[in-house]
Design a protein around this motif. Structure first.
Motif, PDB file in Angstrom:
ATOM      1  N   MET A   7     -35.897  11.050 117.026  1.00  0.00           N
ATOM      2  CA  MET A   7     -35.544  12.342 117.649  1.00  0.00           C
ATOM      3  C   MET A   7     -34.956  12.122 119.034  1.00  0.00           C
ATOM      4  SD  MET A   7     -38.450  15.169 116.714  1.00  0.00           S
ATOM      5  CE  MET A   7     -39.860  14.104 117.090  1.00  0.00           C
ATOM      6  N   MET A   8     -35.576  11.230 119.778  1.00  0.00           N
ATOM      7  CA  MET A   8     -35.108  10.966 121.132  1.00  0.00           C
ATOM      8  C   MET A   8     -33.684  10.417 121.123  1.00  0.00           C
ATOM      9  SD  MET A   8     -36.915   8.617 124.031  1.00  0.00           S
ATOM     10  CE  MET A   8     -36.174   7.063 123.530  1.00  0.00           C
ATOM     11  N   MET A   9     -33.372   9.564 120.159  1.00  0.00           N
ATOM     12  CA  MET A   9     -32.023   8.969 120.099  1.00  0.00           C
ATOM     13  C   MET A   9     -30.953  10.054 119.976  1.00  0.00           C
ATOM     14  SD  MET A   9     -31.969   5.696 120.569  1.00  0.00           S
ATOM     15  CE  MET A   9     -30.397   5.173 119.866  1.00  0.00           C
ATOM     16  N   ARG A  10     -31.271  11.098 119.235  1.00  0.00           N
ATOM     17  CA  ARG A  10     -30.278  12.174 119.116  1.00  0.00           C
ATOM     18  C   ARG A  10     -30.055  12.845 120.479  1.00  0.00           C
ATOM     19  NH1 ARG A  10     -32.808  12.240 114.097  1.00  0.00           N
ATOM     20  NH2 ARG A  10     -34.400  13.768 114.631  1.00  0.00           N
ATOM     21  N   ASP A  11     -31.142  13.066 121.220  1.00  0.00           N
ATOM     22  CA  ASP A  11     -30.997  13.662 122.557  1.00  0.00           C
ATOM     23  C   ASP A  11     -30.241  12.738 123.508  1.00  0.00           C
ATOM     24  OD1 ASP A  11     -32.382  15.851 121.683  1.00  0.00           O
ATOM     25  OD2 ASP A  11     -34.299  15.249 122.579  1.00  0.00           O
ATOM     26  N   LEU A  12     -30.507  11.444 123.376  1.00  0.00           N
ATOM     27  CA  LEU A  12     -29.828  10.489 124.258  1.00  0.00           C
ATOM     28  C   LEU A  12     -28.326  10.494 123.995  1.00  0.00           C
ATOM     29  CD1 LEU A  12     -32.306   7.464 124.237  1.00  0.00           C
ATOM     30  CD2 LEU A  12     -32.028   9.229 125.990  1.00  0.00           C
ATOM     31  N   GLY A  13     -27.958  10.667 122.734  1.00  0.00           N
ATOM     32  CA  GLY A  13     -26.532  10.725 122.406  1.00  0.00           C
ATOM     33  C   GLY A  13     -25.844  11.868 123.140  1.00  0.00           C
ATOM     34  N   LYS A  14     -26.544  13.001 123.244  1.00  0.00           N
ATOM     35  CA  LYS A  14     -25.945  14.154 123.941  1.00  0.00           C
ATOM     36  C   LYS A  14     -25.795  13.890 125.437  1.00  0.00           C
ATOM     37  CE  LYS A  14     -28.073  17.317 120.631  1.00  0.00           C
ATOM     38  NZ  LYS A  14     -29.268  18.171 120.477  1.00  0.00           N
ATOM     39  N   ILE A  15     -26.796  13.256 126.019  1.00  0.00           N
ATOM     40  CA  ILE A  15     -26.692  12.923 127.454  1.00  0.00           C
ATOM     41  C   ILE A  15     -25.546  11.939 127.678  1.00  0.00           C
ATOM     42  CG2 ILE A  15     -27.837  11.788 129.417  1.00  0.00           C
ATOM     43  CD1 ILE A  15     -29.187  14.373 128.940  1.00  0.00           C
ATOM     44  N   ALA A  16     -25.463  10.943 126.815  1.00  0.00           N
ATOM     45  CA  ALA A  16     -24.376   9.955 126.949  1.00  0.00           C
ATOM     46  C   ALA A  16     -23.024  10.660 126.929  1.00  0.00           C
ATOM     47  CB  ALA A  16     -24.476   8.920 125.822  1.00  0.00           C
ATOM     48  N   GLU A  17     -22.874  11.558 126.004  1.00  0.00           N
ATOM     49  CA  GLU A  17     -21.606  12.278 125.892  1.00  0.00           C
ATOM     50  C   GLU A  17     -21.328  13.080 127.164  1.00  0.00           C
ATOM     51  OE1 GLU A  17     -21.497  14.700 122.337  1.00  0.00           O
ATOM     52  OE2 GLU A  17     -19.563  15.571 123.009  1.00  0.00           O
ATOM     53  N   ALA A  18     -22.372  13.714 127.695  1.00  0.00           N
ATOM     54  CA  ALA A  18     -22.194  14.538 128.899  1.00  0.00           C
ATOM     55  C   ALA A  18     -21.683  13.736 130.085  1.00  0.00           C
ATOM     56  CB  ALA A  18     -23.516  15.237 129.253  1.00  0.00           C
ATOM     57  N   ILE A  19     -21.973  12.448 130.081  1.00  0.00           N
ATOM     58  CA  ILE A  19     -21.520  11.631 131.212  1.00  0.00           C
ATOM     59  C   ILE A  19     -20.334  10.757 130.810  1.00  0.00           C
ATOM     60  CG2 ILE A  19     -23.711  11.615 132.457  1.00  0.00           C
ATOM     61  CD1 ILE A  19     -24.271   8.841 131.212  1.00  0.00           C
ATOM     62  N   GLY A  20     -19.742  11.071 129.674  1.00  0.00           N
ATOM     63  CA  GLY A  20     -18.532  10.352 129.286  1.00  0.00           C
ATOM     64  C   GLY A  20     -18.773   8.978 128.702  1.00  0.00           C
TER      65      GLY A  20
END
Lengths: 288, 288, 288, 288
Positions: free
Chosen positions: D269-282
């Motif tokens: 579950m956390m990995m999915r959230d991390l993917g969104k943060i990564a995207e937010a910072i390019g």
């Protein structure tokens, strides 16, 4: 404390590791470093330069600390330095100088070992192995040193709790070596007016929790020679069994930690004051 | 330190605030608390309960510490407590009890003030105002207390550097009040075997940097009565001008900090040991 | 965490004080600062200068932070300064400027109160009272502010444990004021490359233990503007409900903490990045 | 920061050691661990159990972290444990299991080396050598590892300043090894609600001062799995190049640090959230 039957006894009774805990040997351990006894009524002063730098530096410093009342000679041949470009010690050559200086002055010598592969070599030249603050939780080194037959001076990690410190000593004892001396040398805190915060509270705390002797290194603990006399006196008053002190015949030329090294004449004056404190608490300074 | 002409002088020469700095009064300040002089050759012992709890508690404790050699009586009427649900002190009633106990025993009294609005009231009952650790940077309180004519006991913040501590004292002096005593009481570190880490290094550091007298509170500093005697002796050996000690006639019934309060009989025994340390350093304990 | 029936639940269940504890209000508290809601889905940005210095400085800075997306205006009129000789704030005049700037920009204003005697006065000019780090355990001030009807921004003491912090908030709630916002602002550690160590761990820890909103002050927490953008983004990602930021129209001329104040253009750029982080975690930045 | 010509540039320009300093390689270093590139646009997740305990534990955990998006497998075979009586790791047998699990899942493996005498052996089984927090200033080990051709994961000492950390990395580079990844893992402070204080400030500070990649270990840093997701997201938002995470297929049965190990489903579950943060910072998460 307190002879009232309903007193709250605040003496610390932590769940300390078995072999080092006070209850394992309530009478206390006396560590014998080639005839010098640490942990008894007599207080033992270990002194010398931070690092062995040369034959002249070591022999002059050794002679002066011997004359002023030190019983053990310290000196680093392998030095743990923050930067790879700082003087790293003279290595085996330094150990040879140390051995000679010890023989000349009649003082047993103590020096640091940093590498499991060095334990055997260092042990051939010294009377006591020192494990430094940065290696307090170098567990392979603790195991290797614990298998040596030499007494060990284990310095407290600069960020180690008392509990971790006692567990590090347990590593040594669990290998069969019971000749361990503990040494408070300053912990890291937010306060920056001293290099570290010498934690003298550790003395009575350790005395309640373990049977091992406890000494103090006010030179590293404060990082400033002008603070060493006050903190040395305080250490003895708090119950320390000895001191580990840096003295250099010319601190201004020291390759390492010159600002915390005492001048021989200051060391001599301080020794007289320490004798008075020792007497005030019913002890005395060991003399060779 | 060192009489060699090329010595590196490590005595601390910080850029300290003007009025508190050593250079402003190299001979040192002696603070006079209703006749008791702090900062001279004689060491002053302040003792009493953490909080004033009752007439009986205070008068019995006061009588016992007076008999054992204390010169000042301490006792909190307004108590800074972590929880709003803990005993907050007896307030004005406590101050009245304190004043009576002081008169009965002939001891000047010191008590904490926490609120700018209380300074005038507290000042009517006590001989010395205490500003506690949590208020060391309560600047309006420092200004208000600095305008009082009473001597002030300023405790070091548990999180304050020496530099911030000296600046806090400067707030007091800048208001015209020169009668300030500093008090090391333990700083916060990672070590949890003591309640705080009593920082005795602060004694010689402060002595080099300021002319103000320096005392130590080993009761709060350690949070454990079994450690108080060792740390008290160490404080004197390090050069403290006095001690602030918690004594309670029945610690097990204390409403506040019982585990760090000495039993009267332990206090008495400790006072004898302190006398010997004082003598060893060429000082003596002040007696009424 | 974990849907396994035999999982070890590591969610923190400390014995926290009653009124602030999560269990008292599991749905969380939303604090309303004159219409701005803190603690809900929207993240609230508070920005402005460290200290109110002049009409021009405040109005220009206020206009720029408003334009870039801040919802609340901050600015100190009474400043807690380490040295008595540093700029202490404009006092009542500063409050008047702040009120005007708030009215002009349509932003509620928050300002620090340091003295129990000032609470009433400050409350007349601001929409939210701030209690600073050095006063987190100024208990009389907590009680006085707790009796105010204004929402309160309570900053964490730089040396306060989470437990002490929650108890300080309990002082406020126990006086009847439920509108309390917590603010992590850096704790004191041995590390000196930042002014304090901004402790982002406090965000999830507080979120587990209390129902009160939690914001972060990365300006004071790092003391260095070049670190503020990274730590602001990290704060939101860790779950903070808002940020308290220092922005100055000319940081190089600031009378206080210029090196940690953002330039308006940097603040603007950062706000765009914060919007993306907010979206990534399913929240958004509140806009006026 | 700031495009004003008279801006005060607060970017840190410390006098850092030559080889690690940002100026030596302003474009940054990319470390290649058997094809996985750390320090580029892609964020690398390393996951696995704290200690290798059994074939089943390792292979099941490895498969689950691989499936959820981890790129490197971690697992300790030689464990530094506070007590000599705690599980010390499976040693060489553990390394063999790790190598097999890496081959089966196609993930490079990283494991800790604690003793200069083990470097060669460990290097035969792993793709990256880890030097743990307690050995950050084990200088002989740094020298030995620096002579290895494998990339090195150097964890920050729990007591080390950034300056000391960079000097420790310099030891590695000075031996010719340029493939070094830094890892913030929590420092020791007074706060006890987390096991250590994970210091995310270190990320932007290190990014300003060195060209080496920086990752974060929120598992050891917090010591509590319920805090890991928030701190992992915050780490990426602050600019970390990767994460080192503890995952155990059955944390409640772990021989070491179970309370900080994530359940596989929580990790997913956390990995999915991390993917969104990564995207937010390019950026993006590297996938095998």
């Amino acid at each position: 404390m307190g002879n009232d039957s309903c007193s709250i006894d605040t003496t610390i009774k932590a769940n300390d590791p078995e072999l080092v805990s006070k209850s394992a040997r309530p009478e206390g351990t006396i560590v014998d470093v080639n005839g010098i006894k640490i942990g008894g009524k007599e207080i033992v002063i270990m002194a010398g330069p931070c690092a062995v730098e040369s034959e002249e530096q070591l022999s002059k410093t050794a002679a002066s600390v011997r004359a002023a009342g030190a019983s053990l000679l310290r000196g680093g041949a392998f030095k743990p330095r923050t930067s790879p470009y700082s003087f790293q010690g003279l290595g085996k050559e330094g150990l040879e100088m140390l051995e000679r200086a010890g023989t000349e002055t009649g003082m047993p010598v103590v020096s640091e070992v940093m590498d499991t592969r060095q334990v055997e070599t260092v042990a051939r030249y010294v009377d006591m192995l020192q494990i430094g603050s940065r290696n307090m939780q170098n567990f392979p080194l603790l195991k290797e040193a614990g298998r040596s037959s030499l007494p060990i001076l284990l310095k407290r990690g600069m960020m180690a709790t008392i509990e971790e410190y006692l567990n590090a000593a347990e590593y040594l004892l669990s290998q069969g070596n019971t000749q361990v001396v503990l040494c408070e040398r300053g912990i890291r805190t937010f306060e920056s007016s001293t290099r570290y915060t010498l934690d003298l509270n550790a003395i009575p705390v350790l005395k309640q929790r373990t049977h091992l002797p406890v000494i103090v290194d006010p030179s590293h603990g404060t990082g400033n020679r002008s603070l060493v006399p006050a903190m040395s006196k305080a250490s003895l008053a708090a119950g320390a069994d000895g001191l580990l002190l840096e003295v250099h015949f010319r601190p201004e030329e020291a390759l390492c930690d010159g600002s915390q090294s005492l001048y021989p004449e200051d060391f001599g004056m301080m020794m007289r004051d320490l004798g008075k404190i020792a007497e005030a608490i019913g002890r005395s300074i060991h003399v060779l």
